[in-house]
Design an enzyme around this catalytic site. Structure first.
Site, PDB file in Angstrom:
ATOM      1  N   CYS A   2     -26.358 -20.560  44.157  1.00 52.26           N
ATOM      2  CA  CYS A   2     -26.766 -21.807  44.733  1.00 52.26           C
ATOM      3  C   CYS A   2     -26.605 -21.825  46.259  1.00 52.26           C
ATOM      4  O   CYS A   2     -27.461 -22.355  46.941  1.00 52.26           O
ATOM      5  CB  CYS A   2     -25.943 -22.919  44.110  1.00 52.26           C
ATOM      6  SG  CYS A   2     -26.640 -24.523  44.323  1.00 52.26           S
ATOM      7  N   ARG A  27     -23.895 -28.538  46.812  1.00 54.81           N
ATOM      8  CA  ARG A  27     -25.043 -28.044  46.041  1.00 54.81           C
ATOM      9  C   ARG A  27     -24.678 -27.780  44.578  1.00 54.81           C
ATOM     10  O   ARG A  27     -25.559 -27.609  43.742  1.00 54.81           O
ATOM     11  CB  ARG A  27     -25.583 -26.758  46.684  1.00 54.81           C
ATOM     12  CG  ARG A  27     -26.182 -26.984  48.058  1.00 54.81           C
ATOM     13  CD  ARG A  27     -26.444 -25.678  48.773  1.00 54.81           C
ATOM     14  NE  ARG A  27     -27.458 -24.877  48.106  1.00 54.81           N
ATOM     15  CZ  ARG A  27     -28.732 -24.835  48.474  1.00 54.81           C
ATOM     16  NH1 ARG A  27     -29.149 -25.555  49.482  1.00 54.81           N
ATOM     17  NH2 ARG A  27     -29.594 -24.066  47.853  1.00 54.81           N
ATOM     18  N   TRP A  74     -24.199 -20.764  40.984  1.00 52.49           N
ATOM     19  CA  TRP A  74     -24.484 -21.658  39.857  1.00 52.49           C
ATOM     20  C   TRP A  74     -25.127 -20.788  38.800  1.00 52.49           C
ATOM     21  O   TRP A  74     -26.205 -20.244  39.000  1.00 52.49           O
ATOM     22  CB  TRP A  74     -25.418 -22.783  40.297  1.00 52.49           C
ATOM     23  CG  TRP A  74     -25.673 -23.864  39.288  1.00 52.49           C
ATOM     24  CD1 TRP A  74     -24.917 -24.962  39.047  1.00 52.49           C
ATOM     25  CD2 TRP A  74     -26.799 -23.957  38.411  1.00 52.49           C
ATOM     26  NE1 TRP A  74     -25.501 -25.736  38.070  1.00 52.49           N
ATOM     27  CE2 TRP A  74     -26.649 -25.145  37.666  1.00 52.49           C
ATOM     28  CE3 TRP A  74     -27.928 -23.156  38.183  1.00 52.49           C
ATOM     29  CZ2 TRP A  74     -27.566 -25.556  36.704  1.00 52.49           C
ATOM     30  CZ3 TRP A  74     -28.845 -23.554  37.224  1.00 52.49           C
ATOM     31  CH2 TRP A  74     -28.659 -24.731  36.500  1.00 52.49           C
ATOM     32  N   ASN A 100     -29.827 -15.981  45.807  1.00 52.93           N
ATOM     33  CA  ASN A 100     -30.262 -17.187  45.113  1.00 52.93           C
ATOM     34  C   ASN A 100     -31.613 -16.915  44.479  1.00 52.93           C
ATOM     35  O   ASN A 100     -32.464 -16.270  45.093  1.00 52.93           O
ATOM     36  CB  ASN A 100     -30.415 -18.360  46.088  1.00 52.93           C
ATOM     37  CG  ASN A 100     -29.096 -18.965  46.483  1.00 52.93           C
ATOM     38  OD1 ASN A 100     -28.059 -18.617  45.929  1.00 52.93           O
ATOM     39  ND2 ASN A 100     -29.118 -19.866  47.448  1.00 52.93           N
ATOM     40  N   GLY A 101     -31.830 -17.438  43.282  1.00 44.84           N
ATOM     41  CA  GLY A 101     -33.105 -17.255  42.607  1.00 44.84           C
ATOM     42  C   GLY A 101     -32.927 -16.567  41.267  1.00 44.84           C
ATOM     43  O   GLY A 101     -31.820 -16.423  40.750  1.00 44.84           O
ATOM     44  N   GLU A 481     -33.466 -44.730  36.192  1.00 43.19           N
ATOM     45  CA  GLU A 481     -32.598 -44.199  37.234  1.00 43.19           C
ATOM     46  C   GLU A 481     -31.146 -44.589  37.007  1.00 43.19           C
ATOM     47  O   GLU A 481     -30.231 -43.784  37.217  1.00 43.19           O
ATOM     48  CB  GLU A 481     -33.087 -44.687  38.604  1.00 43.19           C
ATOM     49  CG  GLU A 481     -32.203 -44.300  39.777  1.00 43.19           C
ATOM     50  CD  GLU A 481     -32.063 -42.806  39.994  1.00 43.19           C
ATOM     51  OE1 GLU A 481     -31.190 -42.413  40.795  1.00 43.19           O
ATOM     52  OE2 GLU A 481     -32.803 -42.015  39.369  1.00 43.19           O
ATOM     53  N   LYS A 485     -28.111 -41.882  36.563  1.00 42.35           N
ATOM     54  CA  LYS A 485     -26.904 -41.851  37.388  1.00 42.35           C
ATOM     55  C   LYS A 485     -25.652 -41.819  36.521  1.00 42.35           C
ATOM     56  O   LYS A 485     -24.707 -41.090  36.798  1.00 42.35           O
ATOM     57  CB  LYS A 485     -26.863 -43.070  38.326  1.00 42.35           C
ATOM     58  CG  LYS A 485     -27.762 -42.961  39.515  1.00 42.35           C
ATOM     59  CD  LYS A 485     -27.265 -41.938  40.493  1.00 42.35           C
ATOM     60  CE  LYS A 485     -28.313 -41.050  41.064  1.00 42.35           C
ATOM     61  NZ  LYS A 485     -29.364 -40.483  40.363  1.00 42.35           N
ATOM     62  N   GLU A 488     -25.299 -38.395  34.748  1.00 46.72           N
ATOM     63  CA  GLU A 488     -25.051 -37.305  35.701  1.00 46.72           C
ATOM     64  C   GLU A 488     -23.583 -37.202  36.089  1.00 46.72           C
ATOM     65  O   GLU A 488     -23.039 -36.096  36.164  1.00 46.72           O
ATOM     66  CB  GLU A 488     -25.867 -37.533  36.982  1.00 46.72           C
ATOM     67  CG  GLU A 488     -27.317 -37.135  36.910  1.00 46.72           C
ATOM     68  CD  GLU A 488     -28.014 -37.355  38.246  1.00 46.72           C
ATOM     69  OE1 GLU A 488     -28.761 -36.453  38.668  1.00 46.72           O
ATOM     70  OE2 GLU A 488     -27.818 -38.416  38.871  1.00 46.72           O
ATOM     71  N   HIS A 504     -38.812 -50.805  19.070  1.00 45.68           N
ATOM     72  CA  HIS A 504     -39.598 -49.731  18.460  1.00 45.68           C
ATOM     73  C   HIS A 504     -38.746 -48.484  18.247  1.00 45.68           C
ATOM     74  O   HIS A 504     -39.233 -47.366  18.399  1.00 45.68           O
ATOM     75  CB  HIS A 504     -40.825 -49.419  19.316  1.00 45.68           C
ATOM     76  CG  HIS A 504     -41.802 -50.541  19.411  1.00 45.68           C
ATOM     77  ND1 HIS A 504     -42.646 -50.894  18.380  1.00 45.68           N
ATOM     78  CD2 HIS A 504     -42.029 -51.433  20.405  1.00 45.68           C
ATOM     79  CE1 HIS A 504     -43.378 -51.929  18.749  1.00 45.68           C
ATOM     80  NE2 HIS A 504     -43.023 -52.280  19.977  1.00 45.68           N
ATOM     81  N   LYS A 603     -27.381 -29.474  43.586  1.00 41.93           N
ATOM     82  CA  LYS A 603     -28.080 -30.441  44.436  1.00 41.93           C
ATOM     83  C   LYS A 603     -29.533 -30.062  44.622  1.00 41.93           C
ATOM     84  O   LYS A 603     -30.418 -30.886  44.544  1.00 41.93           O
ATOM     85  CB  LYS A 603     -27.369 -30.536  45.789  1.00 41.93           C
ATOM     86  CG  LYS A 603     -28.002 -31.537  46.752  1.00 41.93           C
ATOM     87  CD  LYS A 603     -27.872 -32.955  46.235  1.00 41.93           C
ATOM     88  CE  LYS A 603     -28.394 -33.972  47.213  1.00 41.93           C
ATOM     89  NZ  LYS A 603     -28.419 -35.341  46.642  1.00 41.93           N
TER      90      LYS A 603
END
Length: 608
Positions: A2, A27, A74, A100-101, A481, A485, A488, A504, A603
């Protein structure tokens, strides 16, 4: 991924690397490590967990040397462990590398290298790169580095040091950001600008398929195909103080409380009140294309996707242009219908989100006009779009986005007004919207002043295991949202729905153990929301309401009420989301969670 940091200069590298990694902690990561090169060998230290674990393991005995690289990982390939932490080395210990990647063909490369006698110590795709470079090396390290890059399939941001060419850092980028800082007789490498700010404001960014060779005499930039290129040095515009907690317990709380300022900063210099107009310099040349678009696609991920949904409501309501909101991860693969007069708007706080970047490239490939709404100046999305809007929210360190969300919504309101005034909206309506928009920062502050009240409400719900969030119209995306939050940062399961959809299916979940958060603004469908609340109460559900000031009726239906000022309904998400951010924050803190660095999250998601 990360976080990447590198240093070459006249100072000891290790402390600079560690402090740089600390500035990249936001991050998200699960392990950390550094490698420092001196005259005799490469010293490496790695640990699982926080950077403080790495510091503890070194016990004050930092590796000596003025060239080095560091990384926060990460996990993608291989679980978090010391063996899988970066940096990784080749078998001889002469090459150290951070990455990274994701290397998609690493398994094939690893099998080939194993047949040639290479032994691997980790489960990562990254270690394969170090061994591949070693296999290709004869007497020219740059050549081996470039030859290795040409064999890699996938994405990478790479920084490499080696005993074969000791006073250099070799850097390359394909799909994962790399920024290089230029100081006084010293150079820096990072995955974003935050580690560089204490040392230099002069930076440049690598593009895909570009590499840099950083040495004491300067920096050589070229493509990975060995074609020389010139890079333009840019200026970092924010200060070190912008990245501090400023006395708050957490970055997230600071960023929630910054929203009166950040919303205003998104509007600043862009409103022409007397004409009821918006002037967006970044979209000036694209204004007619937007006004005459057959269709607008908005593509994003996570919190930015929720902002995009509000943008859909805004543009369709006031501009009468069809809008389709797409998850970036789906848009890139589903062959969307684009004929030539469509506009694709990509939204990303970091400007580096891999799925969103791929989606905008797909839109561009199919002939659409591609625009961006981003926070980070100089980011890849900002550079690759035809035009766009910066939200000017400043550095957002907390992994769970807050101020970027409200700034993104503000930017979408500005775009809507810009288009609408050229289509159907009168000057009187434009002035009214601007007046209401200018009042939003003060109204946000009035909600923030209720922080202690919201904290007390959080105490009653901190031990719950599930939540429902319900809203309608412009506030349905806010319900999504709010739920995001909470999940998370507190790890409580939460879901958002349009309020009418509750019956429903989700209504089956409601009992005395199910808190339900309603966004119950006074609007044309207020009575419908009240009916939905009654349905929850009839099943013994516990009700938290976000309601307008002056609503004397709602309290008899709810266990708790958080009041927000009234505003034009199209602007209400800028207010109703604030108590949901605070509620999630306080519940998470009361549960002992790390709100700034939630588990498993990063992040900036720069891989698929």
């Amino acid at each position: 991924m990360c976080g990447i940091v590198g240093y070459l200069g006249n100072q000891e590298a290790a402390s600079i690397l560690i402090n740089g990694l600390k500035r990249l902690e936001y991050r998200g990561y699960d392990s950390a490590g550094i490698a420092v090169l001196n005259d005799h060998h490469i010293n490496m230290a790695r640990e699982v967990g926080k950077i403080r674990n790495l510091e503890d393991s070194l016990n004050g005995h930092l590796p000596v040397g003025s060239v080095g690289i560091g990384h926060t990982r990460w996990a993608t390939h291989g679980q978090p462990s010391k063996e899988n932490a970066h940096p990784h080395m080749d078998g001889s210990g002469n090459i150290a590398l951070i990455h990274n990647g994701i290397i998609e063909n690493f398994s094939t490369l690893r099998k080939v290298l194993e047949k040639k006698g290479h032994t691997f110590k980790s489960d990562t795709d990254t270690e394969v790169i170090a061994h591949l470079i070693a296999e290709l090396y004869t007497d020219n390290f740059e050549q081996a580095f470039r030859d290795a890059l040409l064999q890699l399939e996938g994405t990478f941001g790479l920084a490499v040091i080696t005993m074969y060419d000791p006073d250099k850092i070799f850097v390359a980028r394909k799909g994962s950001p790399i920024v290089i800082g230029v100081g006084e007789d010293e150079f820096f490498v990072a995955s974003d600008v935050t580690p560089l700010v204490p040392f230099t404001r002069n930076v440049f960014y690598l593009e895909d398929d570009e590499m840099a060779i950083v040495s004491r005499s300067g920096i050589i930039t070229k493509t990975i195909f060995n074609k020389p290129i010139e890079k333009t040095v840019e200026q970092i515009t924010f200060d070190v103080e912008d990245m501090d907690k400023a006395g708050y317990d957490h970055y997230m709380l600071k960023e929630i409380f910054e929203q009166p300022s950040t919303i205003l900063d998104t509007m600043r210099g862009r409103l022409l009140r007397e004409e009821g107009l918006v002037k967006l310099g970044g979209l000036a040349e694209m204004e007619d294309l937007l006004v005459n678009a057959d269709k607008i696609y908005i593509t994003a991920s996570g919190t930015s996707w929720h902002a995009a949904l509000i943008g859909e409501y805004l543009i369709e309501e006031y501009c009468r242009i069809p809008v389709e909101v797409e998850y970036a991860s789906e848009f890139r693969y589903r062959n969307p219908i684009i004929k030539g007069k469509e506009v694709v708007i990509a939204i990303s706080q970091s400007g580096e989100t891999a799925d969103t970047l791929a989606a905008l490239r797909e839109g561009k490939h199919k002939g659409a006009t591609v625009l961006g709404i981003v926070n980070n100046v100089g980011s890849t999305i900002a550079r690759e779009t035809d035009a766009g809007v910066y939200i000017h929210a400043g550095p957002e360190i907390g992994v769970a986005s807050t101020k970027a969300f409200t700034s993104q919504v503000t930017a979408l309101i500005l775009i809507t007004l810009m288009i609408a005034r050229k289509r159907y909206m009168s000057v009187v309506q434009g002035k009214q919207l601007i007046d209401d928009l200018l009042s939003i920062p003060e109204k946000v502050q009035r909600i923030l002043d209720q922080n202690e009240t919201i904290k007390e409400i959080a105490k009653a719900y901190k031990d719950e295991r599930n939540f429902l969030y319900l809203g309608r119209g412009f506030n349905f995306p806010v319900a999504l949202e709010g739920a995001l939050k909470l999940k998370e940062i507190s790890y409580i399961h939460a879901e958002g729905y349009p309020a009418a959809e509750m019956k429903h299916g989700p209504i089956a979940l409601i009992d005395e153990n199910m808190p339900v958060v309603f966004i119950a603004n006074k609007d044309a469908i207020y009575d419908k929301i009240v009916s939905n609340i009654e349905e929850v109460r009839a099943r013994k559900g516990r009700v938290i309401c976000i309601a307008n000031e002056g609503d004397t009726k709602i309290a008899k239906y709810a266990d708790h009420v958080i009041y927000v000022p009234e505003t034009w309904q199209a602007l209400s998400p800028l207010l109703t989301v604030i108590p949901l951010q605070l509620l999630a924050y306080h519940i998470a803190v009361l549960r002992g969670c790390d709100v700034d660095q939630p588990r498993n999250l990063a992040k900036s998601v720069t891989v698929e």
